[in-house]
Design a protein around this motif. Structure first.
Motif, PDB file in Angstrom:
ATOM      1  N   HIS A  51     -16.700 -23.709 -34.736  1.00  0.00           N
ATOM      2  CA  HIS A  51     -16.619 -22.921 -33.501  1.00  0.00           C
ATOM      3  C   HIS A  51     -15.996 -23.719 -32.361  1.00  0.00           C
ATOM      4  N   LEU A  56     -14.503 -21.245 -29.594  1.00  0.00           N
ATOM      5  CA  LEU A  56     -15.548 -20.224 -29.473  1.00  0.00           C
ATOM      6  C   LEU A  56     -16.779 -20.823 -28.811  1.00  0.00           C
ATOM      7  N   SER A  80     -10.050 -17.582 -24.416  1.00  0.00           N
ATOM      8  CA  SER A  80      -9.690 -16.362 -25.127  1.00  0.00           C
ATOM      9  C   SER A  80      -8.198 -16.360 -25.466  1.00  0.00           C
ATOM     10  N   ARG A  83      -7.551 -18.798 -28.295  1.00  0.00           N
ATOM     11  CA  ARG A  83      -7.922 -18.216 -29.601  1.00  0.00           C
ATOM     12  C   ARG A  83      -6.887 -17.205 -30.067  1.00  0.00           C
ATOM     13  N   ARG A  84      -6.472 -16.337 -29.162  1.00  0.00           N
ATOM     14  CA  ARG A  84      -5.530 -15.286 -29.555  1.00  0.00           C
ATOM     15  C   ARG A  84      -4.197 -15.859 -30.009  1.00  0.00           C
ATOM     16  N   PHE A  89      -8.447 -16.662 -37.575  1.00  0.00           N
ATOM     17  CA  PHE A  89      -9.821 -16.693 -38.088  1.00  0.00           C
ATOM     18  C   PHE A  89      -9.913 -15.898 -39.393  1.00  0.00           C
ATOM     19  N   PHE A  91     -12.955 -14.771 -42.321  1.00  0.00           N
ATOM     20  CA  PHE A  91     -14.413 -14.682 -42.438  1.00  0.00           C
ATOM     21  C   PHE A  91     -14.837 -14.397 -43.880  1.00  0.00           C
TER      22      PHE A  91
HETATM   23  P1  ADP Z   1     -10.942 -11.442 -26.395  1.00  0.00           P
HETATM   24  O1  ADP Z   1      -9.494 -11.753 -26.197  1.00  0.00           O
HETATM   25  O2  ADP Z   1     -11.267  -9.977 -26.291  1.00  0.00           O
HETATM   26  O3  ADP Z   1     -11.895 -12.329 -25.626  1.00  0.00           O
HETATM   27  P2  ADP Z   1     -12.140 -12.843 -28.531  1.00  0.00           P
HETATM   28  O4  ADP Z   1     -11.913 -14.096 -27.787  1.00  0.00           O
HETATM   29  O5  ADP Z   1     -13.502 -12.238 -28.612  1.00  0.00           O
HETATM   30  O6  ADP Z   1     -11.171 -11.747 -27.949  1.00  0.00           O
HETATM   31  O7  ADP Z   1     -11.588 -13.020 -29.988  1.00  0.00           O
HETATM   32  C1  ADP Z   1     -10.487 -13.862 -30.261  1.00  0.00           C
HETATM   33  C2  ADP Z   1     -10.563 -14.275 -31.710  1.00  0.00           C
HETATM   34  O8  ADP Z   1     -11.785 -14.989 -31.938  1.00  0.00           O
HETATM   35  C3  ADP Z   1     -10.563 -13.085 -32.664  1.00  0.00           C
HETATM   36  O9  ADP Z   1      -9.700 -13.372 -33.757  1.00  0.00           O
HETATM   37  C4  ADP Z   1     -12.001 -12.975 -33.132  1.00  0.00           C
HETATM   38  O10 ADP Z   1     -12.051 -12.505 -34.463  1.00  0.00           O
HETATM   39  C5  ADP Z   1     -12.501 -14.395 -33.017  1.00  0.00           C
HETATM   40  N1  ADP Z   1     -13.937 -14.418 -32.710  1.00  0.00           N
HETATM   41  C6  ADP Z   1     -14.543 -13.917 -31.607  1.00  0.00           C
HETATM   42  N2  ADP Z   1     -15.864 -14.155 -31.623  1.00  0.00           N
HETATM   43  C7  ADP Z   1     -16.129 -14.827 -32.778  1.00  0.00           C
HETATM   44  C8  ADP Z   1     -17.316 -15.374 -33.379  1.00  0.00           C
HETATM   45  N3  ADP Z   1     -18.512 -15.292 -32.818  1.00  0.00           N
HETATM   46  N4  ADP Z   1     -17.202 -16.014 -34.558  1.00  0.00           N
HETATM   47  C9  ADP Z   1     -16.011 -16.128 -35.132  1.00  0.00           C
HETATM   48  N5  ADP Z   1     -14.849 -15.640 -34.611  1.00  0.00           N
HETATM   49  C10 ADP Z   1     -14.893 -14.989 -33.461  1.00  0.00           C
END
Ligand code: ADP
Ligand code: ADP
Length: 224
Positions: A51, A56, A80, A83-84, A89, A91
């Motif tokens: 994470h 995350l 965010s 990550r994007r 990711f 699972f």
């Molecule tokens: P946003 O841009 O809406 O904030 P997120 O940051 O929630 O989107 O998600 C960005 C990426 O992180 C996505 O690919 C999502 O699948 C992944 N992700 C979000 N939360 C988790 C989590 N708790 N565990 C694993 N992957 C996550």
């Protein structure tokens, strides 16, 4: 510079007057072009480490730089965006959208990045071809086998051209033959690109043996 650089990573969880150290001084330097596994007993800190690599979660202290980006002190919006744009990711239970076709699932991160789903179709289809699903482009998840669903998820993890792909027990829900094919695919994806790292958390020693480097975590520390 290595794709992942970590120094003295500590992650503590506090409950009242006790603290749990999920990570207790982790150092890592991982170059791209590699398929790496993280193994260790339950509660060792594997998920916490994964994470943090994917922005995350943030460490309580220490230094973590991924693809040139220091992840400590990132705000929610920056994390965010990181990550994007830079992380794929994968699972255990695939996390596909059941009402969308395979290509739409693969293209979905583009939509979430405010781009058009349609415009991403040719790339989504090319990625599905790359993972051996040229004949499943319009199928929904419930029309696919577990191994095929995981390949769709792998294609989706690549659509933003990430520097790092993080896989949490990707073979945990697959039979051993299907799992072996998924591992082979993950290795190929890492080896194809010197600027891409694939990191997998697994309980499965056979799965770990298919990787280039095994990182064993125990009580929040990297051992061996
Ligand atoms: P946003 O841009 O809406 O904030 P997120 O940051 O929630 O989107 O998600 C960005 C990426 O992180 C996505 O690919 C999502 O699948 C992944 N992700 C979000 N939360 C988790 C989590 N708790 N565990 C694993 N992957 C996550
Ligand atoms: P693993 O993935 O190796 O099973 P984790 O990283 O999930 O280990 O957990 C490492 C330690 O941190 C465990 O003692 C766990 O109970 C604790 N932990 C993990 N996440 C949390 C959390 N959100 N709140 C409190 N403690 C946590």
């Amino acid at each position: 510079a290595p794709l992942v650089h970590a120094r003295n990573l500590v992650r503590e969880y506090a409950f009242g007057d006790t603290t749990v150290r999920a990570l207790d001084g982790v150092d890592l330097d991982l170059p791209g072009g590699r398929f790496v596994s993280i193994v260790g007993p339950s509660g060792a800190g594997k998920s916490t480490l994964l994470h943090i690599l994917g922005a995350l979660d943030q460490p309580t202290s220490g230094e973590i730089v991924v693809d040139g980006v220091p992840l400590t002190g990132l705000g929610d919006a920056q994390a965010s965006e990181f990550r994007r744009r830079r992380v794929g990711f994968i699972f255990q239970f695939f996390n596909l959208v059941p009402t969308m076709s395979a290509w739409e699932n693969v293209a979905l991160p583009r939509l979430l990045d405010n781009q058009s789903l349609r415009k991403a179709k040719p790339e989504a289809v090319a990625l599905l071809e790359r993972v051996g699903l040229h004949d499943r482009v319009d199928h929904r998840p419930n029309e696919l086998s577990g191994g095929q669903m995981q390949r769709v998820a792998i294609a989706r993890s690549l659509i933003m051209d990430p520097a790092i792909v993080l896989a949490d027990e990707p073979t945990g829900n697959l039979d051993s033959r299907t799992g072996a094919a998924v591992l082979e695919l993950l290795a190929t994806l890492a080896h194809d690109r010197p600027d891409r790292l694939v990191v997998m958390v697994t309980h499965d020693a056979t799965a770990a043996a298919a990787t280039d480097q095994v990182i064993t975590v125990r009580d929040g520390r990297v051992v061996i």
